[in-house]
Design an enzyme around this catalytic site. Structure first.
Site, PDB file in Angstrom:
ATOM      1  CG  ASP A  57      -1.790  -1.217   1.099  1.00 59.92           C
ATOM      2  OD1 ASP A  57      -2.724  -1.344   0.056  1.00 59.92           O
ATOM      3  OD2 ASP A  57      -2.118  -1.973   2.151  1.00 59.92           O
ATOM      4  CG  HIS A  87      -0.964  -2.304  -7.103  1.00 56.77           C
ATOM      5  ND1 HIS A  87       0.267  -2.864  -7.963  1.00 56.77           N
ATOM      6  CD2 HIS A  87      -0.759  -2.798  -5.849  1.00 56.77           C
ATOM      7  CE1 HIS A  87       1.027  -3.951  -7.247  1.00 56.77           C
ATOM      8  NE2 HIS A  87       0.248  -3.816  -6.096  1.00 56.77           N
TER       9      HIS A  87
END
Length: 446
Positions: free
Chosen positions: A23, A53
């Site tokens: 992340d 993503h």
């Protein structure tokens, strides 16, 4: 700011890995690298459909990339390598969303290695049952069967369904039935679709995408630069992460470098490590700098509590953990620092430079050889007893944060990001990093 990524002499390719727990902004980083052309393909080199993503374009379009490469919105093809687990059902849903945000034919941009393992509803169901059985000792699975895909392949070599099987229906049916029956015998009813229904969807997948062999990457590398997009983060690596709160995947640069060597370009990749200005993780496991007050100050529009992963947790920048990540993946050539707007939004944001563990000051976590999970579990135990002991406070100026992180991790900052669509690329030549100068025609234009 437009510019060029200048790799070492003769280097045209960029390897992107997250130096945290995931992340950190790999999607936005890859999107930026692909924005201005010169990229022949984005190559996925680990993980599977559990990747998330997020890319937000300047005109406000948003897509969460799972299996398609994060350059897709710019028309850059994706190659799913044999190190990625392919889930055709999840891929179809992702393709539908890509069409809704302006990609007319996503499958035309996709190539899949025939040897890539197939993730099925049987894997997903089995992985969830195993996680539920752990009770309070849950590991934080994504619940999508990616880890179970690897586990089954290791337990039953030669029987794991692959992407190539999708074009050979008799073999596909045999392997799917064997998979379903073995997992049912071990865990009980899986609650998954019939084999025939899965096979129907998988043969449609094989007709829609380009199935490739080992020569495809070499062909792509002759056309231009390759961007290798990793999934998850180095601190979750199967061998170097904090066991057992890890993934069944090599999240370092290792797979990407193997693929690059097979493409005839060994040593021609710039190793780009991605970090946030603060440290995050999904679910259980060590997060030494965790500060619950940061959650209110730094809300996450695209991350939250997951049914299987657990809570999204936030801590101050952990230089000890990120330095460890850089070391176990063999070092980085450059950094992408994201969320540089956070220090201005959160006055109390700091950098942890050392831990206190059992009365000792710890500034560095020693890296061990891959495969020693007993050692990694012992390291996890130490980290669960650790607390921040030495702080830096760069203030609210993003430039000071970028300089501090680059100094602590020992690499120049190539790409800076202060929001989902606000990024700049630094020219490493102006920073005195002569080893990053490229030969004529060898740089990726971004």
């Amino acid at each position: 700011m437009m510019g060029a990524v200048h790799g070492p002499q003769g280097q045209r390719h960029i390897l992107v890995a997250d130096l945290g727990f995931g992340d950190a902004g790999k999607g936005a980083t890859v999107d930026r690298l692909c924005r201005s052309g010169g990229v022949a393909a984005v190559v996925r080199f680990n993980g599977g459909a559990q990747a998330a993503h997020n890319v937000v374009t300047p005109d406000g379009r948003h897509h969460t990339f799972a299996q398609f490469g994060s350059g897709t919105l710019h028309g850059v093809p994706t190659h799913l390598s044999r190190f990625t687990a392919v889930d055709p059902l999840a891929l179809a849903a992702e393709a539908d969303h890509l069409r809704s945000v302006g990609v007319p034919d996503p499958y035309a941009l996709l190539g899949v290695d025939r040897d890539a393992p197939l993730t099925t509803p049987y894997h997903a169901a089995a992985g969830r049952l195993r996680e539920l059985a752990r009770g309070a000792a849950r590991h934080g699975s994504c619940g999508m069967g990616v880890g179970e895909t690897t586990r089954y392949a290791l337990a039953h070599p030669g029987d794991q369904p692959t992407a190539g099987d999708c074009s050979a229906r008799p073999r596909l049916l045999r392997r799917l039935r064997l998979l379903r029956d073995r997992l049912t015998d071990e865990l009980g009813p899986l609650g998954a679709p019939p084999v025939e229904a899965c096979a129907e969807a998988y043969t449609a997948f094989a007709r829609a995408v380009r199935l490739t062999d080992g020569t495809r990457l070499r062909e792509l590398a002759t056309r231009g630069g390759l961007v290798f997009e990793g999934a998850q983060g180095v601190l979750l690596d199967e061998w170097h992460g904090f066991h057992p709160y890890t993934t069944w995947s090599t999240t370092t640069f290792g797979n990407a470098e193997t693929l690059l060597a097979e493409a005839g370009a060994a040593g021609e990749g710039l190793r780009l490590g991605v970090v946030r200005t603060y440290t995050t993780r999904h679910g259980p496991g060590p997060l030494v700098t965790e500060d619950p007050e940061l959650s209110a100050a730094l809300p996450e529009p695209h991350n939250g509590h997951g049914r299987w992963q657990g809570a999204f947790r936030i801590g101050h920048f952990d230089a000890v953990a990120h330095s460890y990540a850089a070391e176990v993946c063999g070092g980085v050539d450059a950094l992408a620092v994201t969320h540089l707007d956070a220090p201005r939004r959160c006055r109390g944001l700091r950098i942890c430079r050392a831990y206190g563990i059992d009365g000792a000051l710890v500034e560095r976590l020693p890296a061990g050889p891959p495969g020693d999970l007993v050692r990694q579990a012992e390291l996890t135990g130490r980290l669960l007893r650790a607390a921040p002991a030495l702080w830096d406070t760069p203030g609210r100026d993003p430039r000071r944060w970028s300089e501090a992180i680059g100094s602590l991790l020992g690499a120049p900052v190539l790409l800076e990001s202060s929001g989902p669509a606000r990024q700049r690329v630094n020219d490493l030549r102006s920073m005195g990093k002569s080893k990053y100068l490229s030969g004529k025609g060898s740089a990726l234009s971004v």
